[in-house]
Write a protein that holds these residues in place. Structure first.
Motif, PDB file in Angstrom:
ATOM      1  N   ALA A 109     -21.588   3.204 -13.859  1.00 63.33           N
ATOM      2  CA  ALA A 109     -20.218   3.092 -14.360  1.00 63.33           C
ATOM      3  C   ALA A 109     -19.377   4.259 -13.858  1.00 63.33           C
ATOM      4  O   ALA A 109     -18.225   4.094 -13.447  1.00 63.33           O
ATOM      5  N   PHE A 110     -19.964   5.451 -13.892  1.00 64.16           N
ATOM      6  CA  PHE A 110     -19.255   6.650 -13.439  1.00 64.16           C
ATOM      7  C   PHE A 110     -18.834   6.514 -11.982  1.00 64.16           C
ATOM      8  O   PHE A 110     -17.742   6.931 -11.588  1.00 64.16           O
ATOM      9  N   HIS A 111     -19.691   5.904 -11.157  1.00 70.01           N
ATOM     10  CA  HIS A 111     -19.402   5.750  -9.733  1.00 70.01           C
ATOM     11  C   HIS A 111     -18.690   4.433  -9.418  1.00 70.01           C
ATOM     12  O   HIS A 111     -18.419   4.154  -8.246  1.00 70.01           O
ATOM     13  N   GLY A 112     -18.404   3.622 -10.447  1.00 69.41           N
ATOM     14  CA  GLY A 112     -17.673   2.386 -10.234  1.00 69.41           C
ATOM     15  C   GLY A 112     -18.447   1.304  -9.514  1.00 69.41           C
ATOM     16  O   GLY A 112     -17.861   0.425  -8.873  1.00 69.41           O
ATOM     17  N   GLU A 113     -19.779   1.335  -9.632  1.00 73.01           N
ATOM     18  CA  GLU A 113     -20.638   0.341  -8.969  1.00 73.01           C
ATOM     19  C   GLU A 113     -20.855  -0.840  -9.916  1.00 73.01           C
ATOM     20  O   GLU A 113     -21.816  -0.883 -10.678  1.00 73.01           O
ATOM     21  N   ALA A 114     -19.950  -1.806  -9.852  1.00 78.09           N
ATOM     22  CA  ALA A 114     -19.947  -2.910 -10.814  1.00 78.09           C
ATOM     23  C   ALA A 114     -21.217  -3.760 -10.750  1.00 78.09           C
ATOM     24  O   ALA A 114     -21.816  -4.069 -11.787  1.00 78.09           O
ATOM     25  N   ASP A 115     -21.629  -4.161  -9.538  1.00 78.61           N
ATOM     26  CA  ASP A 115     -22.808  -5.019  -9.416  1.00 78.61           C
ATOM     27  C   ASP A 115     -24.064  -4.329  -9.928  1.00 78.61           C
ATOM     28  O   ASP A 115     -24.873  -4.922 -10.654  1.00 78.61           O
ATOM     29  N   LYS A 116     -24.219  -3.071  -9.556  1.00 81.76           N
ATOM     30  CA  LYS A 116     -25.406  -2.336  -9.987  1.00 81.76           C
ATOM     31  C   LYS A 116     -25.360  -2.071 -11.495  1.00 81.76           C
ATOM     32  O   LYS A 116     -26.384  -2.066 -12.166  1.00 81.76           O
ATOM     33  N   ALA A 117     -24.161  -1.848 -12.028  1.00 86.50           N
ATOM     34  CA  ALA A 117     -24.013  -1.654 -13.467  1.00 86.50           C
ATOM     35  C   ALA A 117     -24.462  -2.909 -14.216  1.00 86.50           C
ATOM     36  O   ALA A 117     -25.146  -2.828 -15.244  1.00 86.50           O
ATOM     37  N   TRP A 118     -24.107  -4.082 -13.681  1.00 88.41           N
ATOM     38  CA  TRP A 118     -24.534  -5.352 -14.260  1.00 88.41           C
ATOM     39  C   TRP A 118     -26.059  -5.407 -14.297  1.00 88.41           C
ATOM     40  O   TRP A 118     -26.675  -5.779 -15.297  1.00 88.41           O
ATOM     41  N   SER A 119     -26.679  -5.040 -13.188  1.00 84.30           N
ATOM     42  CA  SER A 119     -28.129  -5.082 -13.082  1.00 84.30           C
ATOM     43  C   SER A 119     -28.790  -4.140 -14.089  1.00 84.30           C
ATOM     44  O   SER A 119     -29.761  -4.508 -14.769  1.00 84.30           O
TER      45      SER A 119
END
Length: 302
Positions: A109-119
């Motif tokens: 979330a901090f790095h704005g990685e939406a797909d990885k955050a979902w995972s």
């Protein structure tokens, strides 16, 4: 960690003790890296590894413990090494628990990685399906990316699983009486004064460089209501009330308690300390934030 695991993670071998990553003792029974790492985090995380033989006085928990790995994974991820951090989580000699995946989720979330955050959120929810914080964190990332369909799907998941999102509350004590605030709350007897004071404060900090962080909005809010939705968070209301009623003598800090993690926009409102010319201390669910002269002791990583 075994040498093979070190090689797999891509990080060099060095001692990792119960101290935090910059040599100072960590708090809350663990290392500092999970919540309070400094701007040296990238360099420090690249040189961390557990020490099997460390038994000195600075050891705060058993070497090679699962909490040790959680801190290491969190540090790597916060430093931007998301793939390596996930690799460590998957190859460490302990079964990853929700805390490990939650650390990765927060970093994504901090790095704005939406797909990885979902995972990462899915991994957390597999272990703790009623963890409302995981839903909130990933919803923030998705909304920031403009993925409103995914946000709607997430909300449906919340309803289907009957997960109740904990409402944010902030407390401030004045002359022995505790005052409680919620976002957009008008229940306080001095609400009109509080909101006027808050509008005044927010207007002043905009002149100092405060820019609203729209990522915190979980709904596709209409333009004219976006600022209002952010400005009226419970932490800001508590600060306005504290200044209005003189909750602390001049030169003394305002002290506020928050039941959830402080949001990014309320954290960005740290400029308040410049115009109010006083320190603000917020104790959220994760850590203390000490705001002084427009800066925070967490250095904007929490």
């Amino acid at each position: 960690m075994e040498q093979a695991q070190i090689a797999q993670s891509g990080f060099s071998n060095s001692r990792f003790t119960g101290r935090n990553f910059n040599g100072r003792r960590g708090g809350r029974g663990g290392c500092f890296g999970c919540g309070g790492a400094s701007h040296h985090l990238t360099h420090d995380a690249s040189n961390l590894i557990t020490a099997n033989d460390y038994t000195g006085p600075d050891q705060l928990f058993i070497a090679n413990g699962s909490a040790h790995y959680t801190c290491l994974v969190g540090a790597m991820a916060r430093a931007g090494h998301l793939e390596q951090a996930e690799r460590v989580a998957l190859t460490m000699p302990y079964k990853p628990d929700a805390a490990v995946w939650r650390a990765l989720l927060s970093a994504c979330a901090f790095h704005g990685e939406a797909d990885k955050a979902w995972s990462m959120a899915r991994r957390v929810l597999e272990l703790e399906p009623l963890d409302d914080s995981a839903y909130v964190i990933v919803a923030n990332v998705l909304s920031a990316a403009g993925r409103w369909d995914d946000v709607a799907e997430l909300r449906k998941m919340l309803r289907d699983r009957r997960v109740k999102k904990q409402g944010g509350r902030s407390w401030i004590e004045v002359q022995g009486k505790v005052h409680v605030f919620a976002a957009g709350d008008w229940k306080h007897e001095r609400s009109a004064e509080i909101y006027r004071k808050l509008e005044e404060i927010m207007g002043e900090i905009e002149k100092l460089g405060y820019v609203p962080i729209w990522d915190e909005l979980l709904h596709n809010v209409e333009e004219e209501k976006r600022k209002e939705a952010l400005w009226h968070h419970s932490e800001k209301l508590a600060v306005a009330f504290g200044m209005l009623c003189g909750s602390a003598p001049p030169g003394k800090p305002l002290r506020i308690v928050k039941n959830l993690r402080i949001c990014k926009d309320c954290h960005e409102a740290k400029y308040m300390t410049r115009i109010l010319e006083r320190e603000i201390i917020v104790r959220d669910v994760n850590r203390y934030h000490r705001f002084v002269d427009g800066n925070c002791t967490c250095r904007d990583i929490w």
